[in-house]
Design an enzyme around this catalytic site. Structure first.
Site, PDB file in Angstrom:
ATOM      1  N   GLU A   1       0.893  -1.071   0.103  1.00 57.67           N
ATOM      2  CA  GLU A   1       0.050   0.119   0.013  1.00 57.67           C
ATOM      3  C   GLU A   1       0.916   1.326   0.017  1.00 57.67           C
ATOM      4  O   GLU A   1       1.805   1.502   0.707  1.00 57.67           O
ATOM      5  CB  GLU A   1      -0.972   0.247   1.215  1.00 57.67           C
ATOM      6  CG  GLU A   1      -1.939   1.275   1.149  1.00 57.67           C
ATOM      7  CD  GLU A   1      -2.788   1.277   2.403  1.00 57.67           C
ATOM      8  OE1 GLU A   1      -2.818   0.555   3.418  1.00 57.67           O
ATOM      9  OE2 GLU A   1      -3.781   2.348   2.442  1.00 57.67           O
TER      10      GLU A   1
ATOM     11  N   GLY B   1       3.176   2.210  10.823  1.00 53.37           N
ATOM     12  CA  GLY B   1       3.016   1.446  12.009  1.00 53.37           C
ATOM     13  C   GLY B   1       2.835   0.095  11.577  1.00 53.37           C
ATOM     14  O   GLY B   1       3.435  -0.763  12.212  1.00 53.37           O
ATOM     15  N   ALA B   2       1.900  -0.367  10.755  1.00 52.58           N
ATOM     16  CA  ALA B   2       1.519  -1.696  10.343  1.00 52.58           C
ATOM     17  C   ALA B   2       0.635  -1.893   9.230  1.00 52.58           C
ATOM     18  O   ALA B   2       0.081  -0.703   8.803  1.00 52.58           O
ATOM     19  CB  ALA B   2       0.741  -2.286  11.682  1.00 52.58           C
ATOM     20  N   MET B   3       0.545  -2.902   8.742  1.00 53.43           N
ATOM     21  CA  MET B   3      -0.615  -3.073   7.499  1.00 53.43           C
ATOM     22  C   MET B   3      -1.151  -4.381   7.378  1.00 53.43           C
ATOM     23  O   MET B   3      -0.977  -5.316   7.592  1.00 53.43           O
ATOM     24  CB  MET B   3       0.760  -3.387   6.285  1.00 53.43           C
ATOM     25  CG  MET B   3       0.011  -3.201   4.950  1.00 53.43           C
ATOM     26  SD  MET B   3      -0.993  -1.746   4.491  1.00 53.43           S
ATOM     27  CE  MET B   3      -2.161  -2.527   3.300  1.00 53.43           C
TER      28      MET B   3
ATOM     29  N   ASN C   1      -2.528  -6.381   5.186  1.00 49.18           N
ATOM     30  CA  ASN C   1      -2.536  -7.613   4.126  1.00 49.18           C
ATOM     31  C   ASN C   1      -3.428  -8.572   4.608  1.00 49.18           C
ATOM     32  O   ASN C   1      -3.672  -8.915   5.782  1.00 49.18           O
ATOM     33  CB  ASN C   1      -1.065  -7.933   3.940  1.00 49.18           C
ATOM     34  CG  ASN C   1      -0.202  -6.759   3.847  1.00 49.18           C
ATOM     35  OD1 ASN C   1      -0.178  -6.067   2.948  1.00 49.18           O
ATOM     36  ND2 ASN C   1       0.768  -6.873   4.916  1.00 49.18           N
TER      37      ASN C   1
ATOM     38  N   HIS D   1      -6.590  -2.100  15.156  1.00 45.99           N
ATOM     39  CA  HIS D   1      -7.049  -1.468  14.124  1.00 45.99           C
ATOM     40  C   HIS D   1      -6.585  -2.375  12.751  1.00 45.99           C
ATOM     41  O   HIS D   1      -7.492  -2.164  11.621  1.00 45.99           O
ATOM     42  CB  HIS D   1      -5.878  -0.161  13.730  1.00 45.99           C
ATOM     43  CG  HIS D   1      -6.034   0.756  12.549  1.00 45.99           C
ATOM     44  ND1 HIS D   1      -6.773   1.855  12.638  1.00 45.99           N
ATOM     45  CD2 HIS D   1      -5.455   0.495  11.321  1.00 45.99           C
ATOM     46  CE1 HIS D   1      -6.725   2.440  11.640  1.00 45.99           C
ATOM     47  NE2 HIS D   1      -5.734   1.783  10.596  1.00 45.99           N
ATOM     48  N   GLU D   2      -5.591  -2.809  12.572  1.00 47.05           N
ATOM     49  CA  GLU D   2      -5.246  -3.669  11.237  1.00 47.05           C
ATOM     50  C   GLU D   2      -6.172  -4.834  11.378  1.00 47.05           C
ATOM     51  O   GLU D   2      -6.734  -5.253  10.157  1.00 47.05           O
ATOM     52  CB  GLU D   2      -3.797  -4.133  11.448  1.00 47.05           C
ATOM     53  CG  GLU D   2      -2.785  -3.130  11.576  1.00 47.05           C
ATOM     54  CD  GLU D   2      -2.878  -1.894  10.533  1.00 47.05           C
ATOM     55  OE1 GLU D   2      -3.368  -2.188   9.548  1.00 47.05           O
ATOM     56  OE2 GLU D   2      -2.412  -0.833  11.045  1.00 47.05           O
TER      57      GLU D   2
ATOM     58  N   HIS E   1      -9.518  -3.666   9.770  1.00 46.04           N
ATOM     59  CA  HIS E   1      -9.476  -3.253   8.375  1.00 46.04           C
ATOM     60  C   HIS E   1     -10.047  -4.475   7.577  1.00 46.04           C
ATOM     61  O   HIS E   1     -10.297  -4.599   6.623  1.00 46.04           O
ATOM     62  CB  HIS E   1      -8.124  -3.125   7.928  1.00 46.04           C
ATOM     63  CG  HIS E   1      -7.653  -1.827   7.903  1.00 46.04           C
ATOM     64  ND1 HIS E   1      -8.565  -0.845   7.283  1.00 46.04           N
ATOM     65  CD2 HIS E   1      -6.638  -1.071   8.584  1.00 46.04           C
ATOM     66  CE1 HIS E   1      -7.907   0.380   7.471  1.00 46.04           C
ATOM     67  NE2 HIS E   1      -6.687   0.279   8.125  1.00 46.04           N
TER      68      HIS E   1
ATOM     69  N   GLU F   1      -9.716   4.428   5.930  1.00 49.76           N
ATOM     70  CA  GLU F   1      -8.841   4.671   7.350  1.00 49.76           C
ATOM     71  C   GLU F   1      -9.571   5.539   8.446  1.00 49.76           C
ATOM     72  O   GLU F   1      -9.613   5.106   9.539  1.00 49.76           O
ATOM     73  CB  GLU F   1      -7.769   5.408   7.134  1.00 49.76           C
ATOM     74  CG  GLU F   1      -6.815   4.839   6.039  1.00 49.76           C
ATOM     75  CD  GLU F   1      -6.244   3.385   6.695  1.00 49.76           C
ATOM     76  OE1 GLU F   1      -6.244   3.228   7.915  1.00 49.76           O
ATOM     77  OE2 GLU F   1      -5.575   2.508   5.987  1.00 49.76           O
TER      78      GLU F   1
HETATM   79  N1  0A1 Z   1      -3.004   0.765   5.824  1.00 48.97           N
HETATM   80  C1  0A1 Z   1      -1.952   1.024   6.694  1.00 48.97           C
HETATM   81  C2  0A1 Z   1      -1.183   2.091   6.620  1.00 48.97           C
HETATM   82  C3  0A1 Z   1       0.001   1.873   5.710  1.00 48.97           C
HETATM   83  C4  0A1 Z   1       0.062   2.618   4.844  1.00 48.97           C
HETATM   84  C5  0A1 Z   1       1.390   2.759   3.900  1.00 48.97           C
HETATM   85  C6  0A1 Z   1       2.369   1.983   4.530  1.00 48.97           C
HETATM   86  O1  0A1 Z   1       3.542   1.768   3.694  1.00 48.97           O
HETATM   87  C7  0A1 Z   1       3.958   2.938   3.000  1.00 48.97           C
HETATM   88  C8  0A1 Z   1       2.090   0.964   5.317  1.00 48.97           C
HETATM   89  C9  0A1 Z   1       0.822   1.083   5.975  1.00 48.97           C
HETATM   90  C10 0A1 Z   1      -2.545   1.466   8.229  1.00 48.97           C
HETATM   91  O2  0A1 Z   1      -3.599   2.140   8.337  1.00 48.97           O
HETATM   92  O3  0A1 Z   1      -2.394   0.777   9.210  1.00 48.97           O
HETATM   93 ZN    ZN Z   2      -5.449   1.602   8.581  1.00 52.94          ZN
END
Ligand code: 0A1
Ligand code: ZN
Length: 877
Positions: A127, A267-269, A271, A303-304, A307, A326
């Site tokens: 992302e 912070g985190a992702m 996936n 949060h993750e 999602h 978000e």
């Molecule tokens: N979707 C993730 C945020 C996120 C966005 C970009 C990243 O890498 C460039 C990593 C994480 C969240 O809202 O936690």
């Molecule tokens: Zn998020």
């Protein structure tokens, strides 16, 4: 001079692609000297696509090794490949399989987007536009497809092979290699793709969903760190249970994996089925993690996880809609934490965060609507406006509709849009359809930048027992938006009578009032309440019911009355903050407080501390003196940070002096049960004790020694870190010794090193810049790790106003020079640090000019990334 293009992308240009991707088959051959990626994409034209329309795939720093369609290699004239795209000149007018191969060098990928290595582990971050750094693709969120992934890697270096979805095969591949195949049945956009290959330890657990399905859970980490993952696992299970209870959302795969890595941009992702985390948001043990760290882990794990429904099952049509996932997911994680811990304390925490980071963004050169309509670099839009203001908008929706109707709307959202990539308009529509409410005016919150200012005046007529309340709203112009429309602002309120009790009224006219909610839906609304027995004190925006700046005509006496009597804890806290903010800000501008004013506030603080009904965590927030940065924002223009620091110091000294004995006695008496637990009750007691220590250090000569002994005696990181950070922040005689001890005591632990960097960067003395230069220049400083860079530079720009905004410009130059270096390695980290310059317009002219000169020099001297270039141009505009 720029190398990157400066093209602006507009929301109005959105159009679906002429082709869709039906399914994705990826084959990764991961070796020490490079990773070969073969992608077999099943593609078809849409019904409306004219035959012969070229197919343009995204790429970023890719080099094509081979290309074929339906097994036949393409001749050179049939395609054009460059670093940023792959065009198939005349694709078949039917479903076909495009087969490409590229070779990646993850080792050299310091941007940490796409496939990279972190401490030897191969991992991905896609992302928003990282997948195009892995293979040529239609890399946009409205292209959803099921993925199958085969990975082959050396078994010795990468015994663990993970990807999204379910594992369906694994085995030996000869030559010291092994393979694994993963399949994700849920169609997803490429930004949710992930893989991990490495030598990792893990803890495992399971969760049984509400329909009785067993889900296997695992958290993977560096060997030896398994013992520090249990709080994260516990948070995950609580999150899964909460989403079932509160939103009826059940997890959908049989497996949920989390991997902690040391090098990560955010912070985190989220996936699908394979969340990847910055390890600072996974690892915790009492000796090295603070209460705030535990709190952060719980929040981000939630949060993750949340999602999975708000982001993954229902995703965004395009990146302009980022706050669709978000803002909503932050709202959900805030609600989770409120339910798990104390709701008022959490609300104060979230509002403080909003005021500290979002309000300044919204009031400065980087202001943009929660749903922007153009961008140059989408990575610059992962902002506090999209996240935190986005959450406030969802919260207002819940306030306006009420709990039951809000839930009806959410249920319809999940039902109607599951499996889709959608928009803010569609989100708002479900609430209209589910409840029959017209939200035509409400949607403006998403489209308009800037924090509304709400002005209040009132009067009381004793003879007719009539109380009149006027509320007016105004939003200042923001970049590109000179004219503003009035918003629908929910004002939760109460009227408080002279005895401190809630007052009732017999009738109200002039606007819409539903129970305790006023709808401020015009530029100005005047309400007339009849049957009001005495002059009330109004308590407005209870629970901070809208993200606005309130300018009321309440006197200090009124505010202290609210601080004692309001049934709304948020407004009690806010009243105390407003009183001290006003007194210090006025002193910084030359109007010193009176003794009576200081005495009254002191007494209110003591009464708050003595109130047995209030919880220690709340008391800690209530006695906090506003930070210099908050005072600067309140003043808003011609800010002289040195004058603010002096006024704040004088004020705290005045305030604390006569009560130092009492504060110290309370500090000594406040015990915290052992052994350490990160729970809200214990953490609240620690935060109160450390809040008392802060007051004693800031405002008396007792704190320094107390802090030094607390540092020595501490049995947990919360107390040890607080003692060191307070000493550094107020630059006590012991500060340097404590920093030195901390550095050696925890040498070798990178996450504790971050704490040392943060505390070091906040020292207000004139030597701080030289010390930071030395830290950065040290040969062993890990200059590619985002956590280290942000801990030092992010803390400096955001919370050391006297040194960052030094009149001689040395602070600005230090930062721009560092940004130029970091930009060559990791543009996302560089541009984030640079956003600290958004305060320039608020500063007095000399400092403003010095800041602009540093930015001009940055712009003139270096080849900058699109990330940094965009932020620079917006601040300099
Ligand atoms: N979707 C993730 C945020 C996120 C966005 C970009 C990243 O890498 C460039 C990593 C994480 C969240 O809202 O936690
Ligand atoms: Zn998020």
């Amino acid at each position: 001079m720029r190398t990157d293009s400066e093209q602006t992308i507009y929301l109005k240009d959105y159009a679906p692609t002429p082709y869709r991707i039906v399914s994705v088959d990826l084959d990764f051959r991961i070796l020490e000297d490079g990773t070969r990626v073969r992608a077999q994409l099943t593609i078809e034209p849409r019904a409306e696509t004219a035959p012969g329309t070229p197919l343009v795939l995204d790429g970023d720093e890719l080099k094509l090794d081979s290309i074929a369609i339906d097994g036949a290699p393409l001749v050179l004239s049939a395609y054009v490949a460059d670093a940023n795209s792959l065009t198939i000149v005349e694709p078949p007018n039917r479903r076909f399989v495009l087969d490409t191969q590229v070779t990646l060098q993850p080792e050299a990928n310091t941007r940490l987007m796409g496939l990279y290595r972190s401490s030897g582990t191969w991992c991905t971050q896609c992302e928003p536009e990282g997948f195009r750094r892995i293979t040529y693709y239609l890399d946009r969120p409205d292209i959803l497809a099921p993925f199958k992934v085969r990975m082959t890697a050396p078994v010795a270096v990468a015994p663990v092979l993970l990807a999204n979805g379910n594992p369906i095969d694994r085995g030996d591949a000869g030559d010291g290699l092994h393979y694994a195949v993963w399949e994700d049945p849920f169609p997803k956009p490429a930004y949710l793709f992930a893989l991990v290959a490495g030598d990792l330890g893990a803890i495992t657990d399971s969760f049984t969903t509400m329909s009785g399905r067993k889900v296997d859970l695992a958290i993977y980490c560096t060997h030896g760190k398994e013992g520090e993952c249990h709080y994260a696992m516990d948070s995950l299970k609580r999150s899964m249970a909460w989403d079932e209870r509160r939103f009826g959302r059940e997890y959908d795969l049989d497996i949920f994996n989390i991997v902690a890595v040391s090098d990560f941009n955010f912070g985190a992702m989220e996936n699908k089925g394979l969340n990847i985390f910055n390890d600072r948001l996974v690892f915790a043990k009492p000796e090295t993690a603070t209460d705030a760290n535990y709190h952060g882990i719980e929040r981000v794990i939630a949060h993750e996880y949340f999602h999975n429904w708000t982001g993954n099952r229902i995703t965004c049509r395009d990146w302009f809609q980022l706050c669709l996932k978000e803002g909503l997911t932050v709202y959900r994680d805030q609600e989770f934490t409120s339910d798990e811990r104390s709701r008022p304390v959490q609300r104060i925490h979230d509002v403080q965060n909003l005021r500290t980071s979002q309000f300044p963004e919204d009031g400065g050169p980087l202001a943009h609507p929660p749903r922007p309509d153009h961008y140059r670099e989408i990575n610059n839009f992962y902002t506090t406006t999209v996240y935190e203001k986005g959450a406030e908008i969802v919260r207002m929706l819940a306030t306006l509709l009420g709990e039951v109707d809000f839930r009806k709307g959410m249920d319809l959202y999940f039902e109607r849009h599951d499996g889709e990539a959608t928009t803010i308009e569609a989100f708002i529509k479900v609430f209209e359809d589910a409840t029959g409410t017209d939200l035509g005016q409400f949607i403006t919150w998403y489209l308009q930048a800037g924090t509304p200012q709400v002005e209040v005046s009132d009067s009381f007529d004793a003879a007719s027992q009539t109380y009149t309340l006027t509320l007016s709203q105004k939003v200042d112009p923001t970049p590109g938006q000179p004219d503003k429309q009035s918003l629908l602002i929910p004002v939760r309120f109460g009227l408080i009578g002279p005895n401190g009790n809630a007052m009732s009224w017999s009738g109200v006219s002039g606007g819409t009032v539903r129970d305790d909610l006023i709808l401020l839906d015009k530029d100005s609304v005047t309400l007339t309440f009849t049957g009001v027995a005495n002059k009330p004190v109004p308590s407005l925006f209870r629970g901070f019911s809208a993200p606005v700046k309130l300018r009321s005509s309440l006197t200090q006496d009124d505010l202290l009355f609210l601080a004692r009597h309001d049934s709304d804890p948020f407004n009690r806290w806010d009243a105390l903050q407003t009183v001290s903010t006003n007194l210090i800000a006025e002193a910084a501008q030359g109007r010193r407080w009176t003794a009576a004013q200081a005495d009254a506030l002191r007494q209110a603080l003591i009464d708050t501390l003595d109130n047995p009904e209030l919880d220690p965590a709340f008391k800690a927030q209530a006695i906090a003196i506003p930070a210099e940065t908050a005072l600067g924002r309140h003043i808003g223009k011609d800010v002289d940070p040195d004058a603010i620091a002096r006024a704040r110091h004088d004020f705290v000294t005045t305030l604390v002096g006569p009560m130092a004995d009492q504060l110290e006695a309370r500090y000594d008496a406040l015990t915290v049960p052992e052994p350490y637990s990160p729970d809200a009750a214990q953490a609240g007691r620690r935060s109160l004790r450390n809040g008392l220590l802060t007051l004693l250090t800031a405002g008396s000569d007792r704190g320094a020694a107390l802090a030094a002994s607390q540092y020595e005696a501490a049995s947990n990181m919360t107390d040890r870190y607080a003692a060191m950070a307070i000493s550094a922040h107020y630059w006590t005689d012991e500060a340097q010794a404590l920093l030195g001890d901390f550095r050696t005591r925890f040498a070798g632990d990178p996450l504790v090193f971050d704490k040392w960097l943060t505390a070091s960067a906040q020292a207000p003395d004139d030597g701080v810049i030289e010390r930071m230069r030395a830290i950065l220049a040290a040969p062993d400083f890990p200059r590619t790790n985002p956590n280290r860079l942000r801990s030092l530079l992010g803390s400096f720009v955001m919370s050391n106003p006297t040194q960052f905004a030094r009149a001689d410009g040395a602070g600005f130059r230090f930062v721009t020079e560092a940004v130029a270096e970091i930009d060559k390695v990791n543009p996302q980290v560089a541009s984030r640090v640079l956003t600290g310059f958004r305060i320039l317009p608020t500063l007095e002219a000399g400092r403003r000019d010095a800041g602009r000169a540093a930015l001009d020099a940055l712009k003139a001297q270096h080849t900058l990334s699109r990330n940094v270039g965009e932020i620079l141009d917006r601040i300099l505009a």
